[in-house]
Scaffold this active site. Sequence first.
Site, PDB file in Angstrom:
ATOM      1  N   LYS A 116       0.837  -1.206   0.000  1.00  0.00           N
ATOM      2  CA  LYS A 116       0.000   0.000   0.000  1.00  0.00           C
ATOM      3  C   LYS A 116       0.876   1.262   0.000  1.00  0.00           C
ATOM      4  CE  LYS A 116      -1.593   1.590   4.086  1.00  0.00           C
ATOM      5  NZ  LYS A 116      -1.173   2.994   4.273  1.00  0.00           N
ATOM      6  N   ASN A 117       1.924   1.254   0.815  1.00  0.00           N
ATOM      7  CA  ASN A 117       2.735   2.464   0.951  1.00  0.00           C
ATOM      8  C   ASN A 117       3.640   2.731  -0.255  1.00  0.00           C
ATOM      9  OD1 ASN A 117       1.497   2.927   3.343  1.00  0.00           O
ATOM     10  ND2 ASN A 117       3.284   2.527   4.645  1.00  0.00           N
ATOM     11  N   ARG A 140      -4.358  10.228   5.280  1.00  0.00           N
ATOM     12  CA  ARG A 140      -3.317  11.264   5.381  1.00  0.00           C
ATOM     13  C   ARG A 140      -2.437  11.316   4.140  1.00  0.00           C
ATOM     14  NH1 ARG A 140       0.585  11.719   7.762  1.00  0.00           N
ATOM     15  NH2 ARG A 140       0.545  13.779   8.637  1.00  0.00           N
ATOM     16  N   CYS A 163      -4.057  12.530  14.075  1.00  0.00           N
ATOM     17  CA  CYS A 163      -4.660  11.211  13.948  1.00  0.00           C
ATOM     18  C   CYS A 163      -4.312  10.437  15.191  1.00  0.00           C
ATOM     19  CB  CYS A 163      -4.201  10.501  12.684  1.00  0.00           C
ATOM     20  SG  CYS A 163      -2.567   9.843  12.803  1.00  0.00           S
ATOM     21  N   ARG A 174       1.548  14.073  13.783  1.00  0.00           N
ATOM     22  CA  ARG A 174       1.914  13.850  12.382  1.00  0.00           C
ATOM     23  C   ARG A 174       1.795  15.095  11.506  1.00  0.00           C
ATOM     24  NH1 ARG A 174      -0.193   7.993  10.505  1.00  0.00           N
ATOM     25  NH2 ARG A 174       1.607   8.122   9.168  1.00  0.00           N
ATOM     26  N   PRO A 175       2.608  16.085  11.767  1.00  0.00           N
ATOM     27  CA  PRO A 175       2.562  17.303  10.953  1.00  0.00           C
ATOM     28  C   PRO A 175       3.164  17.082   9.568  1.00  0.00           C
ATOM     29  CG  PRO A 175       4.367  17.426  12.532  1.00  0.00           C
ATOM     30  CD  PRO A 175       3.655  16.127  12.787  1.00  0.00           C
ATOM     31  N   ASP A 198       5.607   0.338  11.845  1.00  0.00           N
ATOM     32  CA  ASP A 198       4.357  -0.294  11.399  1.00  0.00           C
ATOM     33  C   ASP A 198       4.256  -1.769  11.810  1.00  0.00           C
ATOM     34  OD1 ASP A 198       3.467   2.046  10.337  1.00  0.00           O
ATOM     35  OD2 ASP A 198       3.758   1.494   8.235  1.00  0.00           O
ATOM     36  N   ILE A 243       9.437   6.552  16.625  1.00  0.00           N
ATOM     37  CA  ILE A 243       8.977   7.306  15.443  1.00  0.00           C
ATOM     38  C   ILE A 243       7.733   8.152  15.754  1.00  0.00           C
ATOM     39  CG2 ILE A 243       8.331   7.153  12.987  1.00  0.00           C
ATOM     40  CD1 ILE A 243      11.141   6.049  13.497  1.00  0.00           C
ATOM     41  N   ARG A 247      -8.382  -0.374   5.413  1.00  0.00           N
ATOM     42  CA  ARG A 247      -7.597   0.640   4.698  1.00  0.00           C
ATOM     43  C   ARG A 247      -6.312   0.049   4.129  1.00  0.00           C
ATOM     44  NH1 ARG A 247      -5.444   4.586   8.268  1.00  0.00           N
ATOM     45  NH2 ARG A 247      -4.202   4.839   6.411  1.00  0.00           N
TER      46      ARG A 247
END
Length: 427
Positions: free
Chosen positions: A22-23, A95, A119, A124-125, A311, A333, A403
């Site tokens: 997905k990423n 995002r 989130c 998470r800027p 993750d 992270i 998702r």
Amino acid sequence: MDNFLIRGGKPLHGTVRISGAKNSALPVMAAALLTTEPVKLHNLPRVRDIITMGKLLAHMSAHVVTNEFPGTDYTIEAQTVSDAEAPYELVRTMRASILTLGPLVARLGKARVSLPGGCAIGARPVDLHLKALEKMGAVITTSHGYVEAAVPKNGRLKGAHIVFEKITVTGTENILMAAALAEGETILENSAREPEVTDLVELLRKMGAHIEGDGTSTLRIRGAEKLRGAEHSVIPDRIEAGTFLVAGAITGGDLLLTHCDAEHLGAVIEKLRQTGVRIDTDTPGQMRVRPAEKLVAADMTTEEYPGFATDMQAQYMALATQAEGASVITETIFENRFLHASEMMRMGANISIDGRRAVVRGPAALTGTTIIASDLRASASLVLAGLVAQGETLIDRVYHIDRGYEHIVEKLSDLGADIRRVHAPTS
Ligand code: UD1
């Protein structure tokens, strides 16, 4: 809203095919905005985020065509981009919509993208994405919840020397795409080295971009005036593969994973082996996982690639609840990524949290109950906990898992898990 109902205690056996990442799929889809020609993509996972990205690109007037719905093969043709805007309705569910910002500004000299906002796993800027674009000549304003970027004068971004203050995956990808169409050379230092970044570089090269340094933290991009269409197959999903490794290990099963790449999972495999889990990576494109004779605790710290992926932290925590001894898990992270821990504790896990450190003491006999999924990877870890818990586990809010995990219920059922999706009446 859907729930998952799991009856735990069944060892998983059999073969599972790992889907595309997905990423990787999200940035390569966004990269199609950089050219008027068709970009053909293969091995995309059939998950909700890909559907959302497709909608977003279609909203910008790109033709998004897929072999089936949801599909694995997409052709995206952004002959014209009439609307350089990513609206809140789409961004709020994903995002990664921010990945359209770089390509839009590079191609059109302007963009308007809704700010992703906070989130569940932290603030998470996207400040680093914006600072880098400013260095390339964009004027950025934020108002009414939107980022607006415009390039004055000739509308073309200029190459720049950018040093990321912090390693950011989508930040690196966004600026890579912007730099591919910018005037002159861009140097990105302290960039992310994730395999998904390298996958994007490969597509951009096929499109005609000149990029050096992929796989290292310094990327050099010579911008092209025009990029062309290309065909690309995305890499396997290393996080899905890692999740199935843990599923095999935690249930005491024996699984063969196919269509995966063990090289992308070095730190995860090493850590699982430290706990006693047996993993065979001799056949390229496959991994076999068999349970530990005795599962033992091992400390783990998340890091940027090639370190242990954040993750996979939640899934590792599920495994740690079953290991003998104390495992210290440190999350470096994201600042708020232990939401799954309290749900696991409700199932009987012994976990104490102090800031970014969790101490998991095992083995704990987990028992099923009703639990709530808070984010994508947390959901996966709760499924893993449910697979080993005694009795019934009902997981609420599984839309998070949809998702990013393709057909997870079907894949696990095929391996012998007692799991099903139940449609809860909406209240
Ligand atoms: C990507 C992945 C996500 C993964 C994460 C870290 C995608 C679509 N998502 O997310 O699955 O968990 O990498 O491996 O690929 N940060 C800033 N300012 C910025 C950008 C980031 O402070 O402008 C901070 C973040 O808050 C976080 C850290 O940097 O603490 C890393 O975030 P980043 O690598 O950007 O994560 P994403 O790209 O959003």
